[in-house]
Structure formats: structure tokens, C-alpha cells
Motif scaffolding. Structure first.
Motif, PDB file in Angstrom:
ATOM      1  N   VAL A  23      72.003  42.566  94.254  1.00 36.17           N
ATOM      2  CA  VAL A  23      73.057  42.781  93.261  1.00 36.17           C
ATOM      3  C   VAL A  23      72.874  41.723  92.168  1.00 36.17           C
ATOM      4  CG1 VAL A  23      75.539  42.890  92.879  1.00 36.17           C
ATOM      5  CG2 VAL A  23      74.597  43.632  95.076  1.00 36.17           C
ATOM      6  N   PRO A  24      72.663  42.161  90.917  1.00 34.21           N
ATOM      7  CA  PRO A  24      72.378  41.226  89.822  1.00 34.21           C
ATOM      8  C   PRO A  24      73.461  40.167  89.596  1.00 34.21           C
ATOM      9  CG  PRO A  24      71.930  43.475  89.131  1.00 34.21           C
ATOM     10  CD  PRO A  24      72.602  43.545  90.482  1.00 34.21           C
ATOM     11  N   SER A  25      74.733  40.551  89.714  1.00 33.95           N
ATOM     12  CA  SER A  25      75.818  39.585  89.515  1.00 33.95           C
ATOM     13  C   SER A  25      77.053  40.052  90.279  1.00 33.95           C
ATOM     14  CB  SER A  25      76.151  39.430  88.029  1.00 33.95           C
ATOM     15  OG  SER A  25      76.990  40.478  87.591  1.00 33.95           O
ATOM     16  N   ALA A  26      78.004  39.155  90.426  1.00 31.21           N
ATOM     17  CA  ALA A  26      79.240  39.473  91.152  1.00 31.21           C
ATOM     18  C   ALA A  26      80.085  40.505  90.412  1.00 31.21           C
ATOM     19  CB  ALA A  26      80.049  38.202  91.400  1.00 31.21           C
ATOM     20  N   ASP A  27      79.788  40.738  89.144  1.00 34.84           N
ATOM     21  CA  ASP A  27      80.550  41.707  88.352  1.00 34.84           C
ATOM     22  C   ASP A  27      79.812  43.022  88.123  1.00 34.84           C
ATOM     23  OD1 ASP A  27      82.855  40.091  88.040  1.00 34.84           O
ATOM     24  OD2 ASP A  27      81.807  38.918  86.528  1.00 34.84           O
ATOM     25  N   THR A  28      78.652  43.196  88.750  1.00 32.85           N
ATOM     26  CA  THR A  28      77.904  44.450  88.641  1.00 32.85           C
ATOM     27  C   THR A  28      78.687  45.565  89.315  1.00 32.85           C
ATOM     28  OG1 THR A  28      75.784  43.299  88.645  1.00 32.85           O
ATOM     29  CG2 THR A  28      75.759  45.622  89.305  1.00 32.85           C
ATOM     30  N   ASP A  29      78.805  46.707  88.659  1.00 31.95           N
ATOM     31  CA  ASP A  29      79.495  47.862  89.233  1.00 31.95           C
ATOM     32  C   ASP A  29      78.609  48.474  90.316  1.00 31.95           C
ATOM     33  OD1 ASP A  29      80.598  50.468  89.753  1.00 31.95           O
ATOM     34  OD2 ASP A  29      81.686  50.300  87.856  1.00 31.95           O
ATOM     35  N   LEU A  30      78.990  48.265  91.563  1.00 32.10           N
ATOM     36  CA  LEU A  30      78.199  48.719  92.705  1.00 32.10           C
ATOM     37  C   LEU A  30      78.182  50.236  92.835  1.00 32.10           C
ATOM     38  CD1 LEU A  30      79.636  46.128  95.242  1.00 32.10           C
ATOM     39  CD2 LEU A  30      77.440  45.996  94.044  1.00 32.10           C
ATOM     40  N   LEU A  31      79.269  50.865  92.467  1.00 34.32           N
ATOM     41  CA  LEU A  31      79.378  52.324  92.600  1.00 34.32           C
ATOM     42  C   LEU A  31      78.620  53.030  91.493  1.00 34.32           C
ATOM     43  CD1 LEU A  31      83.161  52.418  93.523  1.00 34.32           C
ATOM     44  CD2 LEU A  31      81.202  52.446  95.079  1.00 34.32           C
ATOM     45  N   GLU A  32      78.872  52.600  90.271  1.00 35.74           N
ATOM     46  CA  GLU A  32      78.206  53.227  89.124  1.00 35.74           C
ATOM     47  C   GLU A  32      76.700  53.004  89.172  1.00 35.74           C
ATOM     48  OE1 GLU A  32      78.766  52.485  84.539  1.00 35.74           O
ATOM     49  OE2 GLU A  32      80.622  53.220  85.478  1.00 35.74           O
ATOM     50  N   GLY A  33      76.288  51.836  89.675  1.00 34.14           N
ATOM     51  CA  GLY A  33      74.873  51.511  89.757  1.00 34.14           C
ATOM     52  C   GLY A  33      74.180  52.093  90.974  1.00 34.14           C
ATOM     53  N   GLY A  34      74.931  52.792  91.830  1.00 31.94           N
ATOM     54  CA  GLY A  34      74.346  53.412  93.012  1.00 31.94           C
ATOM     55  C   GLY A  34      73.952  52.412  94.098  1.00 31.94           C
ATOM     56  N   LEU A  35      74.483  51.196  94.020  1.00 29.61           N
ATOM     57  CA  LEU A  35      74.155  50.167  94.997  1.00 29.61           C
ATOM     58  C   LEU A  35      75.000  50.270  96.266  1.00 29.61           C
ATOM     59  CD1 LEU A  35      73.837  47.190  92.491  1.00 29.61           C
ATOM     60  CD2 LEU A  35      71.985  48.497  93.552  1.00 29.61           C
ATOM     61  N   LEU A  36      76.107  50.985  96.177  1.00 27.45           N
ATOM     62  CA  LEU A  36      76.995  51.161  97.325  1.00 27.45           C
ATOM     63  C   LEU A  36      77.261  52.650  97.488  1.00 27.45           C
ATOM     64  CD1 LEU A  36      78.662  49.573  99.440  1.00 27.45           C
ATOM     65  CD2 LEU A  36      80.551  49.613  97.831  1.00 27.45           C
ATOM     66  N   ASN A  37      76.748  53.217  98.587  1.00 32.19           N
ATOM     67  CA  ASN A  37      76.987  54.629  98.877  1.00 32.19           C
ATOM     68  C   ASN A  37      77.810  54.726 100.156  1.00 32.19           C
ATOM     69  OD1 ASN A  37      75.206  54.425 101.135  1.00 32.19           O
ATOM     70  ND2 ASN A  37      73.470  54.814  99.787  1.00 32.19           N
ATOM     71  N   SER A  38      78.036  55.902 100.649  1.00 32.35           N
ATOM     72  CA  SER A  38      78.923  56.078 101.802  1.00 32.35           C
ATOM     73  C   SER A  38      78.395  55.384 103.059  1.00 32.35           C
ATOM     74  CB  SER A  38      79.179  57.560 102.076  1.00 32.35           C
ATOM     75  OG  SER A  38      77.959  58.235 102.311  1.00 32.35           O
ATOM     76  N   VAL A  39      77.095  55.433 103.286  1.00 30.88           N
ATOM     77  CA  VAL A  39      76.516  54.791 104.466  1.00 30.88           C
ATOM     78  C   VAL A  39      76.609  53.270 104.331  1.00 30.88           C
ATOM     79  CG1 VAL A  39      74.394  54.437 105.784  1.00 30.88           C
ATOM     80  CG2 VAL A  39      74.977  56.725 104.949  1.00 30.88           C
ATOM     81  N   THR A  40      76.232  52.756 103.161  1.00 33.23           N
ATOM     82  CA  THR A  40      76.290  51.321 102.919  1.00 33.23           C
ATOM     83  C   THR A  40      77.729  50.833 102.982  1.00 33.23           C
ATOM     84  OG1 THR A  40      74.406  51.595 101.437  1.00 33.23           O
ATOM     85  CG2 THR A  40      75.523  49.486 101.360  1.00 33.23           C
ATOM     86  N   PHE A  41      78.665  51.652 102.525  1.00 32.70           N
ATOM     87  CA  PHE A  41      80.074  51.276 102.556  1.00 32.70           C
ATOM     88  C   PHE A  41      80.548  51.054 103.994  1.00 32.70           C
ATOM     89  CE2 PHE A  41      84.521  52.435 103.051  1.00 32.70           C
ATOM     90  CZ  PHE A  41      85.105  51.495 102.212  1.00 32.70           C
ATOM     91  N   VAL A  42      80.202  51.962 104.881  1.00 33.75           N
ATOM     92  CA  VAL A  42      80.608  51.830 106.291  1.00 33.75           C
ATOM     93  C   VAL A  42      79.996  50.568 106.890  1.00 33.75           C
ATOM     94  CG1 VAL A  42      80.436  52.870 108.592  1.00 33.75           C
ATOM     95  CG2 VAL A  42      80.990  54.296 106.612  1.00 33.75           C
ATOM     96  N   GLU A  43      78.719  50.329 106.602  1.00 30.00           N
ATOM     97  CA  GLU A  43      78.066  49.109 107.086  1.00 30.00           C
ATOM     98  C   GLU A  43      78.752  47.866 106.523  1.00 30.00           C
ATOM     99  OE1 GLU A  43      73.654  48.965 107.125  1.00 30.00           O
ATOM    100  OE2 GLU A  43      73.827  51.012 106.356  1.00 30.00           O
ATOM    101  N   LEU A  44      79.103  47.919 105.251  1.00 28.19           N
ATOM    102  CA  LEU A  44      79.765  46.796 104.595  1.00 28.19           C
ATOM    103  C   LEU A  44      81.098  46.481 105.269  1.00 28.19           C
ATOM    104  CD1 LEU A  44      80.118  44.670 102.372  1.00 28.19           C
ATOM    105  CD2 LEU A  44      81.002  46.522 100.904  1.00 28.19           C
ATOM    106  N   VAL A  45      81.901  47.490 105.520  1.00 24.63           N
ATOM    107  CA  VAL A  45      83.204  47.271 106.155  1.00 24.63           C
ATOM    108  C   VAL A  45      83.023  46.605 107.521  1.00 24.63           C
ATOM    109  CG1 VAL A  45      85.224  48.416 107.160  1.00 24.63           C
ATOM    110  CG2 VAL A  45      84.425  49.068 104.880  1.00 24.63           C
ATOM    111  N   MET A  46      82.068  47.088 108.291  1.00 21.37           N
ATOM    112  CA  MET A  46      81.809  46.503 109.610  1.00 21.37           C
ATOM    113  C   MET A  46      81.362  45.043 109.469  1.00 21.37           C
ATOM    114  SD  MET A  46      80.087  49.842 111.523  1.00 21.37           S
ATOM    115  CE  MET A  46      78.858  48.831 112.241  1.00 21.37           C
ATOM    116  N   LEU A  47      80.514  44.767 108.501  1.00 20.14           N
ATOM    117  CA  LEU A  47      80.046  43.400 108.279  1.00 20.14           C
ATOM    118  C   LEU A  47      81.168  42.474 107.823  1.00 20.14           C
ATOM    119  CD1 LEU A  47      76.628  44.169 106.587  1.00 20.14           C
ATOM    120  CD2 LEU A  47      76.949  42.949 108.751  1.00 20.14           C
TER     121      LEU A  47
END
Length: 89
Positions: A23-47
Motif C-alpha cells: 500500500v503506497p500510503s496510509a491514505d491510499t483508497d484500498l477499495l478503489e485501487g483494488g487492493l482490498l477485495n472480499s477475500v482479502t477483507f475476510v483475512e484482514l478482519v481475522m488478522l
């Protein structure tokens, strides 16, 4: 006490190390940039639950809370603050 800046830094590391997402910066839009999708989101919540010892209330999640690393840090910070209030009561 954990600051939002500390959480930003920890989350950048979590994304890079655990999710293999640069992630380039803390203010990068993760959704618009495609960096956070449904699978990554579930993993993120667990982490988040594992790493910070919080419970993420799935029913109360709003997309905007996960748009940027900074917004995730604010969200985690509020969960930690709530947890401290409950423990102190």
C-alpha cells in the motif's frame, strides 16, 4: 497507549507481510485501487482480531471504515478504546 500513527504503521506492515499487499500510503483508497477485495477483507478482519486482540462486530461494519489504512487505524483505535472502557468498568 497506541496512537493512530502507531496503528497506521502496524497496519502497513500487516498488509505487506500478512496479506502480501503493498500500500503506497496510509491514505491510499484500498477499495478503489483494488487492493482490498472480499477475500482479502475476510483475512484482514481475522488478522485485526488476532493481532490487536479486538472483536470486529461484523453487523456494524461500514465500508468507509476500511477504505484506507488510516480509516482502519481509526476503527481499530475505537475498538481498543471501547475495550479499555469495558475493562475499567
Amino acid at each position: 497507549m497506541t496512537t493512530t500513527q502507531d496503528l497506521d504503521h502496524a497496519l502497513v506492515g500487516l498488509f505487506e507481510t500478512d496479506l502480501n499487499v503493498a500500500v503506497p500510503s496510509a491514505d491510499t483508497d484500498l477499495l478503489e485501487g483494488g487492493l482490498l477485495n472480499s477475500v482479502t477483507f475476510v483475512e484482514l478482519v481475522m488478522l485485526l482480531e488476532e493481532r490487536f486482540g479486538v472483536t470486529v462486530p461484523i453487523d456494524d461494519i461500514e465500508v468507509e471504515q476500511f477504505r484506507t489504512i488510516h480509516q482502519i487505524a481509526l476503527f481499530v483505535g475505537s475498538l481498543l478504546a471501547d475495550q479499555r472502557r469495558v475493562a475499567a468498568a
